[in-house]
Design an enzyme around this catalytic site. Sequence first.
Site, PDB file in Angstrom:
ATOM      1  N   GLU A 177       0.823  -1.215   0.000  1.00 29.20           N
ATOM      2  CA  GLU A 177       0.000   0.000   0.000  1.00 29.20           C
ATOM      3  C   GLU A 177       0.855   1.262   0.000  1.00 29.20           C
ATOM      4  O   GLU A 177       1.217   1.777   1.061  1.00 29.20           O
ATOM      5  CB  GLU A 177      -0.947   0.021   1.203  1.00 29.20           C
ATOM      6  CG  GLU A 177      -1.858   1.246   1.200  1.00 29.20           C
ATOM      7  CD  GLU A 177      -2.804   1.295   2.395  1.00 29.20           C
ATOM      8  OE1 GLU A 177      -3.622   2.234   2.428  1.00 29.20           O
ATOM      9  OE2 GLU A 177      -2.724   0.428   3.277  1.00 29.20           O
ATOM     10  N   LYS A 219      -2.678  -2.046  -3.040  1.00 24.32           N
ATOM     11  CA  LYS A 219      -3.744  -1.193  -2.494  1.00 24.32           C
ATOM     12  C   LYS A 219      -3.376   0.252  -2.817  1.00 24.32           C
ATOM     13  O   LYS A 219      -2.677   0.918  -2.046  1.00 24.32           O
ATOM     14  CB  LYS A 219      -3.888  -1.402  -0.988  1.00 24.32           C
ATOM     15  CG  LYS A 219      -5.083  -0.656  -0.385  1.00 24.32           C
ATOM     16  CD  LYS A 219      -5.233  -0.995   1.094  1.00 24.32           C
ATOM     17  CE  LYS A 219      -6.499  -0.371   1.680  1.00 24.32           C
ATOM     18  NZ  LYS A 219      -6.431   1.107   1.752  1.00 24.32           N
TER      19      LYS A 219
END
Length: 255
Positions: A177, A219
Amino acid sequence: MTTQELESVARALVSKGKGILAADESSGTIKKRFDSINLASTEENRRSYRELFFTTPGAENFISGVILFDETIRQATADGNPFTALLAQKGIMPGIKVDKGAKDMAGFPGEKITEGLDGLRESLKEYVGLGARFAKWRAVITIGRGIPTRCCIEANAEALARYAALCQEAGLVPIVEPEVLMDGDHDIERCEEATSATLRSVFSHLQEHRVALEGILLKPNMVISGKKCPRQADVAQVAEATVRCLRRNVPAAVP
């Protein structure tokens, strides 16, 4: 775990019509939420709160995985069934947040570096033993005057790659992420530029660390105007810019 097994887990997590539930609030964050309803943030209240999610009838029809906090992955239902076992019984994959948070980056005002690599190999082994199938690490990139710097992007990309390599070594699918924050007054073009630079760096470092891209999840952030930008991009512009940015910078091997 082989690359094929990691890919199988990764693809199950992105099954059509399902999403991942983030139940990994830190003790400080969940306390703020409980304070808003005048509820004491005790371990039992936190356990009970999360049990409500995990025991919801039919949750498995919509949730493929749950990201847990270190405290939560060790907890159980009121009748003694470990949360990880309960989730697995419902066909939901347990995951674990492993980073230690974004801290001020020395020498780089306004920028952050995510910590948590020290001792991570040993922690991952323990989490696998507790039932985890995937993990999550979040890096944050801030847009502002003169930032993000190349050094900040590279440092966070290197940390994400080292984390991902350790996860795959332990048999866990890493959620990678790199979040470019929406805080600030920048326009959507500046966000796309920063997001592109960040993604290029992240995937370069992942490949340098021999991370199997088929066995990770990305992500990403949306490509969007800063919250204080006087010229806010509309939904169609955000969609177009985000898809364009991902197609240009994310290898097709990523699930």
